[in-house]
Design a protein around this motif. Structure first.
Motif, PDB file in Angstrom:
ATOM      1  N   ASN A 123      56.921  40.556  15.841  1.00  0.00           N
ATOM      2  CA  ASN A 123      56.531  40.713  14.442  1.00  0.00           C
ATOM      3  C   ASN A 123      57.316  39.775  13.536  1.00  0.00           C
ATOM      4  OD1 ASN A 123      54.552  42.871  13.497  1.00  0.00           O
ATOM      5  ND2 ASN A 123      55.536  43.787  15.259  1.00  0.00           N
ATOM      6  N   ALA A 124      58.587  39.607  13.859  1.00  0.00           N
ATOM      7  CA  ALA A 124      59.413  38.716  13.038  1.00  0.00           C
ATOM      8  C   ALA A 124      58.886  37.285  13.127  1.00  0.00           C
ATOM      9  CB  ALA A 124      60.861  38.789  13.516  1.00  0.00           C
ATOM     10  N   THR A 125      58.549  36.840  14.337  1.00  0.00           N
ATOM     11  CA  THR A 125      58.011  35.478  14.455  1.00  0.00           C
ATOM     12  C   THR A 125      56.685  35.368  13.720  1.00  0.00           C
ATOM     13  OG1 THR A 125      57.228  36.191  16.596  1.00  0.00           O
ATOM     14  CG2 THR A 125      59.084  34.701  16.588  1.00  0.00           C
ATOM     15  N   ASN A 126      55.868  36.420  13.793  1.00  0.00           N
ATOM     16  CA  ASN A 126      54.592  36.389  13.073  1.00  0.00           C
ATOM     17  C   ASN A 126      54.813  36.237  11.577  1.00  0.00           C
ATOM     18  OD1 ASN A 126      52.878  36.492  15.164  1.00  0.00           O
ATOM     19  ND2 ASN A 126      52.322  38.646  14.950  1.00  0.00           N
ATOM     20  N   LEU A 127      55.802  36.978  11.075  1.00  0.00           N
ATOM     21  CA  LEU A 127      56.087  36.882   9.636  1.00  0.00           C
ATOM     22  C   LEU A 127      56.506  35.452   9.286  1.00  0.00           C
ATOM     23  CD1 LEU A 127      56.327  38.388   7.000  1.00  0.00           C
ATOM     24  CD2 LEU A 127      58.665  38.977   7.590  1.00  0.00           C
ATOM     25  N   ALA A 128      57.329  34.850  10.160  1.00  0.00           N
ATOM     26  CA  ALA A 128      57.740  33.466   9.904  1.00  0.00           C
ATOM     27  C   ALA A 128      56.532  32.535   9.941  1.00  0.00           C
ATOM     28  CB  ALA A 128      58.779  33.042  10.947  1.00  0.00           C
ATOM     29  N   LEU A 129      55.632  32.757  10.909  1.00  0.00           N
ATOM     30  CA  LEU A 129      54.446  31.900  11.016  1.00  0.00           C
ATOM     31  C   LEU A 129      53.577  32.003   9.766  1.00  0.00           C
ATOM     32  CD1 LEU A 129      53.350  32.437  14.721  1.00  0.00           C
ATOM     33  CD2 LEU A 129      53.988  30.288  13.665  1.00  0.00           C
ATOM     34  N   VAL A 130      53.375  33.229   9.283  1.00  0.00           N
ATOM     35  CA  VAL A 130      52.539  33.423   8.092  1.00  0.00           C
ATOM     36  C   VAL A 130      53.195  32.744   6.890  1.00  0.00           C
ATOM     37  CG1 VAL A 130      51.697  35.170   6.502  1.00  0.00           C
ATOM     38  CG2 VAL A 130      51.425  35.485   8.949  1.00  0.00           C
ATOM     39  N   THR A 131      54.537  32.863   6.802  1.00  0.00           N
ATOM     40  CA  THR A 131      55.230  32.226   5.685  1.00  0.00           C
ATOM     41  C   THR A 131      55.107  30.707   5.767  1.00  0.00           C
ATOM     42  OG1 THR A 131      56.780  34.043   5.819  1.00  0.00           O
ATOM     43  CG2 THR A 131      57.394  32.199   4.419  1.00  0.00           C
ATOM     44  N   PHE A 132      55.223  30.163   6.981  1.00  0.00           N
ATOM     45  CA  PHE A 132      55.080  28.707   7.135  1.00  0.00           C
ATOM     46  C   PHE A 132      53.670  28.253   6.756  1.00  0.00           C
ATOM     47  CE2 PHE A 132      58.773  28.759  10.220  1.00  0.00           C
ATOM     48  CZ  PHE A 132      59.604  28.081   9.340  1.00  0.00           C
ATOM     49  N   ALA A 133      52.676  29.084   7.135  1.00  0.00           N
ATOM     50  CA  ALA A 133      51.305  28.747   6.756  1.00  0.00           C
ATOM     51  C   ALA A 133      51.198  28.638   5.238  1.00  0.00           C
ATOM     52  CB  ALA A 133      50.345  29.815   7.274  1.00  0.00           C
TER      53      ALA A 133
END
Lengths: 99, 301
Positions: free
Chosen positions: A39-49
């Motif tokens: 979930n943490a990596t997903n949050l980072a991915l969404v933020t990078f998007a």
């Protein structure tokens, strides 16, 4: 508020998830730690998007979710199988391969 | 790019909750509490997705993670035993210290990487999401990543099969039919009463749990009174209930009459006080003998 706060939060969650996997010996709780890391990596991915203005990051997060769902099915099935044969869900007790 | 004030408020409300939930996962003893912590964390993450202009992922997060994955976790917790609390005794010496050190070290490394990264000025997804976030995502998913979608579909089917195969239990012994089960039950307790015990005595004058039933021979059956009453000594004997008429009938010699026209049941034997010394329940052969005897006496009368 700077948008990098999301990244800091994601990193804190990732570190906490890792520590959970390292410290907890109940297999199910360790597995939840893995979910927190994903979930943490997903949050980072969404933020990078959002930072890059490119939806590919969200697509990657979507794929991570799908693979995580598949991983949960197999992982929990393994835990149930181990529990059936050893009557325990502790990662310490699955030591048959140890010399 | 800085975010709006509303988003900042949302973030600063949710972020401490999320960190607290993650710390809770790390420290709580019971697995169910840990699962509740993770559910809260995942819902908060979904809200942050929506704040990050990813409404589709936010909804998917709620449906897939809190709806399916965490329910699966709880399901397995039920299977494994909800009470299973993790023992907090260290089995590997120094594991806790090392683990915490590693976690902090990892956090420091990650944060320092972030600090040294020159992120571009945030663009935001307003232009990318112009035709709607799900539509824009679908275009990428089914355009650029169409093959990956197919592969992921194969992966999901494989995982479902793996779940079925891994949790499948092969039947080693043949399935027992009801006939075999019942014959086993009979063989396990030879000579024991297999039918339920007779109900306690119900008489025309008296209808109570504490009086024994009378067998076909007229003798009281001690087992028909509840065991608890017998142990407490609260069981009454049949003679008490039958009252004054019994003596009369006994002298008249109606030994084997189970029921009379007046509805009074005479006890069979001169002093048939059940209580502790009551005769044991009769087995089938004995009852048959007694029935034959009764028939004989009736015929002679």
């Amino acid at each position: 508020m700077a948008i990098t706060n999301y990244l800091v939060l994601a990193m804190i969650l990732f570190a906490l998830g890792t520590t959970t996997v390292l410290l907890r010996r109940n297999a199910i709780i360790a597995f939840m730690g893995i979910e927190v890391m994903l979930n943490a990596t997903n949050l980072a991915l969404v933020t990078f998007a959002r930072i890059h203005g490119d939806l590919t990051g969200q697509v990657l997060a979507f794929f991570v979710m799908v693979v995580a769902a598949a991983e949960v099915v197999v992982g929990l099935a393994i835990i149930v199988t181990i529990f059936r044969s050893r009557r325990t869900a502790s990662v310490d007790d699955a030591n048959r391969l140890a010399g | 790019m800085t975010t709006s004030a509303a988003e900042a408020v949302l973030f600063w409300c949710l972020a401490p909750l999320m960190v607290a939930a993650a710390v809770g996962l790390l420290v709580v003893r019971r697995a169910v509490h840990a699962a509740v912590c993770v559910v809260g964390l995942m819902i908060s993450v979904a809200v942050l997705y929506i704040a990050n202009q990813a409404p589709f992922l936010g909804v998917v997060q709620v449906v897939v993670y809190t709806g399916a994955v965490m329910m699966l976790f709880l399901f397995v917790l039920m299977l494994v035993g909800v009470d299973s609390a993790d023992s907090l005794v260290e089995t590997i010496k120094g594991q806790r210290g090392l683990g915490v050190t590693f976690g902090i070290g990892l956090l420091v490394i990650l944060l320092s990487v972030l600090a040294h990264t020159d992120l571009p000025e945030a663009i935001g997804l307003t232009t990318a999401n112009q035709e709607g976030n799900p539509n824009a995502l679908a275009e990428i998913l089914y355009g650029q990543y169409a093959l990956a979608m197919v592969v992921v579909g194969v992966l999901l089917v494989t995982a479902a099969l793996a779940g079925l195969v891994l949790t499948h239990r092969a039947r080693i012994a043949p399935r027992l039919s009801q006939r075999e089960l019942s014959s086993r039950r009979v063989a396990a307790r030879p000579g024991a009463l297999l039918a339920p015990p007779p109900a306690p005595g119900v008489y025309a004058q008296n209808n109570a749990m504490d009086t024994p039933a009378l067998g076909p021979d007229g003798r009281p059956i001690e087992e028909s009174v509840s065991r608890v009453l017998r142990i407490r000594g609260q069981a009454r004997d049949a003679g008490e209930v039958a009252g004054g008429r019994e003596a009369e009938r006994l002298t008249a010699g109606h030994d084997h009459l189970p029921m009379t026209a007046t509805g009074v049941v005479p006890p069979a034997h001169p002093a048939p006080h059940p209580g502790p010394q009551a005769p044991p329940a009769l087995d089938a052969v004995e009852i048959e003998d007694l029935a034959a005897e009764a028939a004989e006496s009736e015929a002679s009368e």
